[in-house]
Enzyme design. Structure first.
Site, PDB file in Angstrom:
ATOM      1  N   GLN A  62       0.632  -1.225  -0.022  1.00  0.00           N
ATOM      2  CA  GLN A  62      -0.007   0.117  -0.042  1.00  0.00           C
ATOM      3  C   GLN A  62       0.900   1.476   0.105  1.00  0.00           C
ATOM      4  O   GLN A  62       0.476   2.350  -0.194  1.00  0.00           O
ATOM      5  CB  GLN A  62      -0.736  -0.025   1.308  1.00  0.00           C
ATOM      6  CG  GLN A  62      -2.091  -1.323   1.386  1.00  0.00           C
ATOM      7  CD  GLN A  62      -2.553  -1.378   2.598  1.00  0.00           C
ATOM      8  OE1 GLN A  62      -2.069  -1.484   3.569  1.00  0.00           O
ATOM      9  NE2 GLN A  62      -3.924  -0.810   2.558  1.00  0.00           N
TER      10      GLN A  62
ATOM     11  N   HIS B 216      -1.282   1.074  -4.363  1.00  0.00           N
ATOM     12  CA  HIS B 216      -1.799   2.856  -4.469  1.00  0.00           C
ATOM     13  C   HIS B 216      -0.714   3.485  -5.633  1.00  0.00           C
ATOM     14  O   HIS B 216      -0.658   4.692  -5.353  1.00  0.00           O
ATOM     15  CB  HIS B 216      -1.800   3.293  -3.195  1.00  0.00           C
ATOM     16  CG  HIS B 216      -2.897   2.724  -2.240  1.00  0.00           C
ATOM     17  ND1 HIS B 216      -2.902   2.442  -1.078  1.00  0.00           N
ATOM     18  CD2 HIS B 216      -4.094   1.838  -2.819  1.00  0.00           C
ATOM     19  CE1 HIS B 216      -3.879   1.804  -0.430  1.00  0.00           C
ATOM     20  NE2 HIS B 216      -4.543   1.517  -1.554  1.00  0.00           N
TER      21      HIS B 216
ATOM     22  N   GLY C 123       2.240  -4.698   8.950  1.00  0.00           N
ATOM     23  CA  GLY C 123       1.963  -3.028   9.239  1.00  0.00           C
ATOM     24  C   GLY C 123       0.997  -2.551   8.502  1.00  0.00           C
ATOM     25  O   GLY C 123       0.957  -1.173   8.020  1.00  0.00           O
ATOM     26  N   SER C 124      -0.194  -3.038   8.540  1.00  0.00           N
ATOM     27  CA  SER C 124      -1.261  -2.290   7.887  1.00  0.00           C
ATOM     28  C   SER C 124      -2.736  -2.478   8.921  1.00  0.00           C
ATOM     29  O   SER C 124      -2.731  -3.723   9.508  1.00  0.00           O
ATOM     30  CB  SER C 124      -1.684  -2.984   6.709  1.00  0.00           C
ATOM     31  OG  SER C 124      -2.963  -2.241   6.097  1.00  0.00           O
ATOM     32  N   SER C 125      -3.169  -1.445   9.384  1.00  0.00           N
ATOM     33  CA  SER C 125      -4.395  -1.627  10.019  1.00  0.00           C
ATOM     34  C   SER C 125      -5.726  -2.067   9.132  1.00  0.00           C
ATOM     35  O   SER C 125      -6.859  -2.234   9.786  1.00  0.00           O
ATOM     36  CB  SER C 125      -4.782   0.085  10.458  1.00  0.00           C
ATOM     37  OG  SER C 125      -5.148   0.862   9.471  1.00  0.00           O
TER      38      SER C 125
ATOM     39  N   ASN D 141       1.033  -6.577  13.253  1.00  0.00           N
ATOM     40  CA  ASN D 141       0.684  -4.985  13.245  1.00  0.00           C
ATOM     41  C   ASN D 141       0.779  -4.538  14.593  1.00  0.00           C
ATOM     42  O   ASN D 141       0.179  -5.260  15.458  1.00  0.00           O
ATOM     43  CB  ASN D 141      -0.535  -4.807  12.558  1.00  0.00           C
ATOM     44  CG  ASN D 141      -0.814  -3.277  12.414  1.00  0.00           C
ATOM     45  OD1 ASN D 141      -0.205  -2.668  11.827  1.00  0.00           O
ATOM     46  ND2 ASN D 141      -1.700  -2.647  13.086  1.00  0.00           N
TER      47      ASN D 141
END
Length: 306
Positions: free
Chosen positions: A133, A151, A250-252, A276
């Site tokens: 991302q 993205h 490492g992504s919410s 995360n």
């Protein structure tokens, strides 16, 4: 001594502190949790990895949402909206002025231990590919080959009206030539990493039009409110279909384009593991969840040492 010199001295002598200031508070990782993740990966050879801003905070790039250290918490900075960029010249002007000032620091950012670990896992055949991302190209810098930038990338500038594209470094040279008064730009970088540009500078910042059609130029980034290209979505869906699981780092997962990958994986009855700091949108769907800093986990898998 000028502020810019003080800032550069501070950063050069406190590299670790500068990089860690954007990492949220977290607990030490347990060895048994690392073992659980290693067992998860050992039983598979075709994992898709999804990474978010949480793996780049250790390289000194802040995320948006982390409590106390994200851009939302530390500054009044809000992400650029796609339609506002398209419609309003002053929005484009402000965006490019900030981007111009921040580019030298952003483009000089180096990958950290997590990026290097992921690249090694790819070379060893432990993972299939990386979907990120992030727009920082740090996976590529670390040596990962099969990377899909969900993205887009901050390293490419494109025209909104035609097929013209230019490397972001080359575009920086053009902006430099058009805006010589910005030679004191380092003074506009605040100690927290944000950019503070006087209004008169923004009002006078010059942006070149597309040299082929006179259209507007923007980074090849999917801004908020815009859609990920359909062909990219389909490519990722095919990768998940041919995989044997998903590893989220490492992504919410609050942005749907990433969360959708978890839903697709679970629809296929494939396992999902998440590393995360703090909660994510998909914790209830995870077969394995480690609330930990990625840099405390990934480098320790398979005895990896950078």
């Amino acid at each position: 001594m000028r502020f810019s010199q003080i800032l550069r001295f501070h950063l050069s002598n406190n590299k670790w502190t500068a990089k860690q200031q954007y990492v949220p508070k977290h607990n030490p990782v347990l060895e048994e949790d690392i073992k659980r993740l290693q067992d998860f990966l050992m039983s598979k050879s075709n994992i898709v990895v999804l990474t978010g801003a949480g793996i780049s905070t250790e390289s000194g790039i802040p995320d948006y949402r982390s409590e106390g250290v994200g851009l939302y918490a530390r500054t009044n900075h809000k992400p650029i909206q796609h339609m506002e960029f398209v419609r309003f010249a002053n929005v484009r002007q402000r965006y490019w002025a900030r981007n111009f000032v921040g580019w030298p620091s952003f483009s000089a950012t180096e990958p950290n231990h997590t990026h290097h670990a992921v690249a090694r896992f790819e070379r060893e055949g432990r993972i299939q590919s990386v979907v990120t991302q992030n727009v920082d190209r740090l996976h590529t810098k670390a040596g990962s080959k099969n990377v899909i930038e969900l993205h887009g990338s901050g390293y490419v500038v494109k025209c909104l009206s035609c097929e013209y594209r230019i490397d972001r470094h080359e575009f920086q040279d053009i902006l430099n030539s058009l805006n010589p008064e910005f030679r004191d730009a380092p003074d506009m970088i605040r100690p927290d990493g944000d950019v503070e540009i006087p209004a008169d500078y923004v009002a006078n910042f010059r942006i070149p039009p597309c040299p082929e059609c006179n259209g507007h130029l923007k980074p090849e980034i999917v801004f908020f409110g815009d859609n990920v290209p359909k062909s990219r979505v389909e490519q990722i869906a095919k990768m998940i279909y041919n995989s044997d699981g998903l590893l989220v780092l490492g992504s919410s997962l609050l942005v749907f384009s990433g969360y959708r990958m978890v839903l697709q994986t679970k629809d296929l009855n494939l396992p999902v593991a998440i590393v995360n700091i703090g909660e994510t949108r998909a914790d209830h769907l995870a077969d394995l969840k480690l609330s930990a800093k990625c840099g405390d986990v990934l480098p320790k898998l398979f005895n990896f040492k950078k």
